[in-house]
Design a protein around this motif. Structure first.
Motif, PDB file in Angstrom:
ATOM      1  N   MET A   1      59.024 -81.141  -3.431  1.00 47.14           N
ATOM      2  CA  MET A   1      59.505 -82.064  -4.456  1.00 47.14           C
ATOM      3  C   MET A   1      59.697 -81.353  -5.796  1.00 47.14           C
ATOM      4  SD  MET A   1      60.072 -84.789  -2.892  1.00 47.14           S
ATOM      5  CE  MET A   1      59.948 -84.774  -1.118  1.00 47.14           C
ATOM      6  N   GLN A   2      58.808 -80.420  -6.106  1.00 43.17           N
ATOM      7  CA  GLN A   2      58.940 -79.654  -7.352  1.00 43.17           C
ATOM      8  C   GLN A   2      60.060 -78.612  -7.246  1.00 43.17           C
ATOM      9  OE1 GLN A   2      55.926 -80.246  -5.834  1.00 43.17           O
ATOM     10  NE2 GLN A   2      55.140 -81.710  -7.310  1.00 43.17           N
TER      11      GLN A   2
ATOM     12  N   ASP B   1      61.377 -91.642  -0.764  1.00 42.29           N
ATOM     13  CA  ASP B   1      60.655 -92.318   0.323  1.00 42.29           C
ATOM     14  C   ASP B   1      60.942 -91.656   1.664  1.00 42.29           C
ATOM     15  OD1 ASP B   1      59.647 -94.065  -1.517  1.00 42.29           O
ATOM     16  OD2 ASP B   1      60.823 -95.791  -0.873  1.00 42.29           O
ATOM     17  N   GLN B   2      62.131 -91.091   1.798  1.00 40.66           N
ATOM     18  CA  GLN B   2      62.511 -90.425   3.038  1.00 40.66           C
ATOM     19  C   GLN B   2      63.640 -89.433   2.743  1.00 40.66           C
ATOM     20  OE1 GLN B   2      63.818 -93.809   5.465  1.00 40.66           O
ATOM     21  NE2 GLN B   2      65.955 -93.299   5.043  1.00 40.66           N
ATOM     22  N   PHE B   3      63.834 -88.490   3.661  1.00 42.94           N
ATOM     23  CA  PHE B   3      64.965 -87.571   3.517  1.00 42.94           C
ATOM     24  C   PHE B   3      65.381 -87.031   4.874  1.00 42.94           C
ATOM     25  CE2 PHE B   3      61.185 -84.907   2.998  1.00 42.94           C
ATOM     26  CZ  PHE B   3      61.469 -83.770   3.745  1.00 42.94           C
TER      27      PHE B   3
ATOM     28  N   TYR C   1      52.761 -91.487  -0.287  1.00 42.12           N
ATOM     29  CA  TYR C   1      52.195 -90.624  -1.328  1.00 42.12           C
ATOM     30  C   TYR C   1      50.729 -90.955  -1.608  1.00 42.12           C
ATOM     31  CZ  TYR C   1      56.944 -89.088  -2.374  1.00 42.12           C
ATOM     32  OH  TYR C   1      58.214 -88.561  -2.281  1.00 42.12           O
ATOM     33  N   GLU C   2      50.046 -89.937  -2.114  1.00 43.99           N
ATOM     34  CA  GLU C   2      48.643 -90.070  -2.524  1.00 43.99           C
ATOM     35  C   GLU C   2      48.471 -89.398  -3.883  1.00 43.99           C
ATOM     36  OE1 GLU C   2      44.282 -88.303  -1.103  1.00 43.99           O
ATOM     37  OE2 GLU C   2      45.955 -88.385   0.326  1.00 43.99           O
TER      38      GLU C   2
ATOM     39  N   LEU D   1      48.886 -85.510  -9.908  1.00 48.44           N
ATOM     40  CA  LEU D   1      50.094 -85.324  -9.108  1.00 48.44           C
ATOM     41  C   LEU D   1      50.194 -86.395  -8.033  1.00 48.44           C
ATOM     42  CD1 LEU D   1      49.726 -81.481  -8.547  1.00 48.44           C
ATOM     43  CD2 LEU D   1      51.473 -82.535  -9.982  1.00 48.44           C
ATOM     44  N   LEU D   2      51.420 -86.702  -7.630  1.00 47.46           N
ATOM     45  CA  LEU D   2      51.649 -87.551  -6.472  1.00 47.46           C
ATOM     46  C   LEU D   2      52.104 -86.650  -5.331  1.00 47.46           C
ATOM     47  CD1 LEU D   2      53.480 -90.688  -7.948  1.00 47.46           C
ATOM     48  CD2 LEU D   2      51.192 -90.607  -6.945  1.00 47.46           C
ATOM     49  N   ILE D   3      51.329 -86.626  -4.242  1.00 42.88           N
ATOM     50  CA  ILE D   3      51.582 -85.733  -3.111  1.00 42.88           C
ATOM     51  C   ILE D   3      51.959 -86.570  -1.893  1.00 42.88           C
ATOM     52  CG2 ILE D   3      50.655 -83.876  -1.692  1.00 42.88           C
ATOM     53  CD1 ILE D   3      50.641 -83.097  -4.571  1.00 42.88           C
TER      54      ILE D   3
END
Length: 279
Positions: A156-157, A209-211, A230-231, A236-238
């Protein structure tokens, strides 16, 4: 007396003018240092801006890299029940990567005992029960797994890495949720086909949400669909809960079973050093 009065007024006037000039100079010299000029973020297009907004939501790479390193448990289970359980370790600076396969029913399942894979910044390596292996097939597996697992964790980063191309595909509604659909692709190197990621960015939460993704290293041009939950870990959201299976470019879901992936026990700032990644 009149002369003295005029002289006094002249002296006062001179001092007043000098004082005003000094104040003006002071204002001129102080103003630039007190003014902070913010650089405006530039985007290639709407799709690029949407990806940037997403990274601000989950935490960008600078925030992730400030954690120095991470250790976590990676569990991978195929529909037939075969499972890999791996202790993953990364140093973000240099993208160093290590994996200790406590269980490897799908990765080199013919081997028994502890399998360790590593990338120390220069070399990919693999060991079985603390003994280095020189088998080309096993080394190829390490050369694929180490950067791939690192990339999945930081994806994501890293979707803001230089050299990426962004295209806005469409708006789409899935299960009553509105999405911006964005394609991210890589500049091909040596005319070698590169992977494609088609992101479904939730309009409300700004999260992916998806890819859809391809795996060109294995010649998979038809996409797989990855769905995530995510958690919150520190600030951070992982996307720690993941599942994926074959799909098409319309992200249609079939009755085929999912491959399940979970990341647990995520801990940052463990004090890892380069020595921890040496063979």
């Amino acid at each position: 007396m009149k002369i003295k009065t005029n002289l006094l007024l002249s002296v006062i006037t001179v001092f007043t003018l000098a004082s005003c000039k000094n104040e003006a100079k002071q204002d001129q010299t102080e103003t630039p240092t007190d003014t902070v000029v913010e650089q405006k973020q530039e985007f290639k297009n709407q799709a690029h801006e949407l990806v940037h907004q997403m990274t601000q939501r989950v935490g960008d790479y600078s925030k992730l890299a400030s954690k120095k390193d991470v250790v976590y448990t990676y569990t991978y289970q195929t529909p037939d029940g075969k499972t890999d359980i791996i202790t993953e370790k990364y140093i973000f600076n240099g993208e160093l990567s290590y994996g200790a396969y406590q269980k490897h029913e799908r990765t080199l399942s013919d081997l028994e005992g502890l399998i360790e894979q590593g990338y120390d910044g220069n070399e990919f390596w693999i060991k079985l029960n603390n003994t280095p292996l020189n088998d080309p097939a096993a080394l190829k597996k390490a050369a694929f797994n180490r950067p791939t697992n690192f990339y999945w964790f930081t994806m994501m980063q890293k979707l803001l890495d230089p050299g990426l191309q962004y295209d806005y595909i469409s708006e789409q509604t899935i299960n009553n949720k509105a999405y911006d659909v964005v394609k991210v692709s890589f500049d091909p190197k040596n005319e070698k086909p590169s992977d494609i990621y088609q992101l479904y960015i939730n309009k409300e939460t700004k999260l992916v949400d998806q890819f859809l993704f391809t795996v060109m290293d294995f010649g998979r041009t038809e996409p797989m669909l990855m769905v995530m939950e995510y958690e919150q870990v520190d600030d951070l959201l992982i996307p720690t809960k993941r599942k994926y299976k074959k799909s098409n470019w319309d992200a249609e879901v079939t009755d085929a079973p999912w491959i399940l992936v979970n990341w647990t026990d995520i801990k940052f700032n463990n004090g890892l050093t380069k020595a921890d990644f040496k063979k």
